[in-house]
Motif scaffolding. Sequence first.
Motif, PDB file in Angstrom:
ATOM      1  N   UNK A 105     -89.275 103.422 128.127  1.00  0.00           N
ATOM      2  CA  UNK A 105     -88.714 103.144 129.444  1.00  0.00           C
ATOM      3  C   UNK A 105     -89.241 101.834 130.025  1.00  0.00           C
ATOM      4  N   UNK A 106     -88.318 101.112 130.686  1.00  0.00           N
ATOM      5  CA  UNK A 106     -88.694  99.942 131.474  1.00  0.00           C
ATOM      6  C   UNK A 106     -88.622 100.361 132.944  1.00  0.00           C
ATOM      7  N   UNK A 107     -89.784 100.485 133.573  1.00  0.00           N
ATOM      8  CA  UNK A 107     -89.859 100.977 134.953  1.00  0.00           C
ATOM      9  C   UNK A 107     -89.947  99.845 135.966  1.00  0.00           C
ATOM     10  N   UNK A 108     -89.532  98.653 135.589  1.00  0.00           N
ATOM     11  CA  UNK A 108     -89.692  97.494 136.474  1.00  0.00           C
ATOM     12  C   UNK A 108     -88.588  97.364 137.513  1.00  0.00           C
ATOM     13  N   UNK A 109     -87.560  98.227 137.436  1.00  0.00           N
ATOM     14  CA  UNK A 109     -86.462  98.134 138.397  1.00  0.00           C
ATOM     15  C   UNK A 109     -86.308  99.460 139.131  1.00  0.00           C
ATOM     16  N   UNK A 110     -85.518  99.424 140.202  1.00  0.00           N
ATOM     17  CA  UNK A 110     -85.238 100.620 140.986  1.00  0.00           C
ATOM     18  C   UNK A 110     -84.366 101.566 140.180  1.00  0.00           C
ATOM     19  N   UNK A 111     -84.887 102.733 139.804  1.00  0.00           N
ATOM     20  CA  UNK A 111     -84.158 103.652 138.938  1.00  0.00           C
ATOM     21  C   UNK A 111     -82.918 104.240 139.602  1.00  0.00           C
ATOM     22  N   UNK A 112     -82.821 104.121 140.935  1.00  0.00           N
ATOM     23  CA  UNK A 112     -81.662 104.629 141.658  1.00  0.00           C
ATOM     24  C   UNK A 112     -80.513 103.629 141.720  1.00  0.00           C
TER      25      UNK A 112
ATOM     26  N   UNK B 294     -76.797  99.183 138.836  1.00  0.00           N
ATOM     27  CA  UNK B 294     -76.773  97.807 138.338  1.00  0.00           C
ATOM     28  C   UNK B 294     -78.118  97.396 137.768  1.00  0.00           C
ATOM     29  N   UNK B 295     -79.195  97.810 138.436  1.00  0.00           N
ATOM     30  CA  UNK B 295     -80.528  97.447 137.969  1.00  0.00           C
ATOM     31  C   UNK B 295     -80.853  98.145 136.653  1.00  0.00           C
ATOM     32  N   UNK B 296     -80.418  99.384 136.518  1.00  0.00           N
ATOM     33  CA  UNK B 296     -80.668 100.112 135.272  1.00  0.00           C
ATOM     34  C   UNK B 296     -79.951  99.464 134.094  1.00  0.00           C
ATOM     35  N   UNK B 297     -78.790  98.864 134.355  1.00  0.00           N
ATOM     36  CA  UNK B 297     -78.068  98.180 133.282  1.00  0.00           C
ATOM     37  C   UNK B 297     -78.897  97.037 132.714  1.00  0.00           C
ATOM     38  N   UNK B 298     -79.672  96.378 133.556  1.00  0.00           N
ATOM     39  CA  UNK B 298     -80.459  95.222 133.117  1.00  0.00           C
ATOM     40  C   UNK B 298     -81.555  95.625 132.127  1.00  0.00           C
ATOM     41  N   UNK B 299     -82.130  96.814 132.327  1.00  0.00           N
ATOM     42  CA  UNK B 299     -83.259  97.207 131.477  1.00  0.00           C
ATOM     43  C   UNK B 299     -82.830  97.990 130.228  1.00  0.00           C
ATOM     44  N   UNK B 300     -81.565  98.356 130.138  1.00  0.00           N
ATOM     45  CA  UNK B 300     -81.074  98.989 128.902  1.00  0.00           C
ATOM     46  C   UNK B 300     -80.765  97.861 127.924  1.00  0.00           C
ATOM     47  N   UNK B 301     -81.785  97.436 127.194  1.00  0.00           N
ATOM     48  CA  UNK B 301     -81.636  96.197 126.454  1.00  0.00           C
ATOM     49  C   UNK B 301     -82.514  96.166 125.215  1.00  0.00           C
ATOM     50  N   UNK B 302     -82.278  95.127 124.408  1.00  0.00           N
ATOM     51  CA  UNK B 302     -83.168  94.729 123.322  1.00  0.00           C
ATOM     52  C   UNK B 302     -83.516  93.276 123.543  1.00  0.00           C
TER      53      UNK B 302
END
Length: 420
Positions: free
Chosen positions: A396-403, A406-414
């Motif tokens: 998990x990348x917890x650096x963004x607001x999980x709620x 749009x922010x969650x899309x940024x951390x679903x990455x490679x």
Amino acid sequence: MKKKLLLVSFLIVSFATSAQDMTTASAKPSIDKPDYNRWSIELNGGVNKPMRTMTASYATATLNPFHADLGVRYMIDPKFGFKLDFGYDKFQERDNTAPFESTYLRTSLQGVINMGRALNFENWTDTFGLLVHGGVGVSQLTSKNGFDGEDYMGNGILGLTGQIKLSNRAVLTGDLTGIVNGKQNWNFDGMSVARTGPFDGVILNASVGLTFYLGKNEKHADWVGETDKYGELERRVELVEKGLLDTDKDGVADLYDLEPNSITGVAVNTKGQSIDNNQNGVPDELESYLEKTYGQNGKGVTDSTVEELINEGYVNVYFDFNSSKPTNASLSGVDFLVKYLKNNPSKKADIIGYADEIGSTSYNQTLSQKRAEAVKNIVINAGIDASRLNVSGNGEDASVNKNSKEARQIVRRVTFKVVD
């Protein structure tokens, strides 16, 4: 102009046998090829009854065993087809009649009409079917204790086959068939000469059996009706709609786009390919921006600049929620890394996967690993040796607001790290 483009697009999608995405090497679906199976094998067994050309005092049982039939059928479309079949019949005396034993062999080429589809059975059942078959062939009659040699003749055949679908691969059948022989010289019992005439012996066959469907598609033509045509039309329209989407927002519809994952905002040619006149793997427009931002005294963008962009996280591959398949629009990040590694054969790369915070920690750890592995496979298929790639899932990348969706899309990455 839009109407003309839509018409041309529909014709291309409807009649192209195949199309290939030249950048990702993923095949676009063909819609001309029938999505139903055509071939089947038929095996039946039952009883027979010779109706004519029997010698006086010789007779078979009303339901005389044994009859067998093996056929191969090919359907041109759901309503019409052909089959080649081979039949075997054995004739023996019934109780209290003179003994005899003879064998009748035949082969016939027949046309087949699928009455179930012609009469639209699919409007009320998807389990029961009906076939009519008929044609011509040749026959041979031999006798165990009657005439010597073989009696050869022509035959005409007509039959009716009921079907009960057991699965998409197997059907239970019941068949009633009549056969008439031409120029038959000997009676079926083999004990005397048959009546002379153009048509002599008549046989009825009643049998049950199984039909096995061959092919890779889900359905056989026997069970494809009008409702399936509507479904096919909907599928074609859906393909047109998807083909006219512009996934990478470069102004060229995916149907015509040879590079459907070009970097957003970068100039492309009429085929959707990023313009790269100096063939260094970096689109000219992006190179111009990088030169202005990271320029090396007019020497152009260097490998160290590209490496810096990769290692600083400017090159990423993104994923939809709970998916380990990269989005099409983000595959340019893979292409960026591949071109860099090809230009620098001594370099290696870490491929690092991440997930958002939705779901359990252990599940997200596994998902991040799958994402990294998926990207690694793409890089390998693009020509990079697996020994130059190291994969890890960072969970998990917890650096963004999980709620925030749009922010969650940024951390679903490679992401990538270039190493020596």
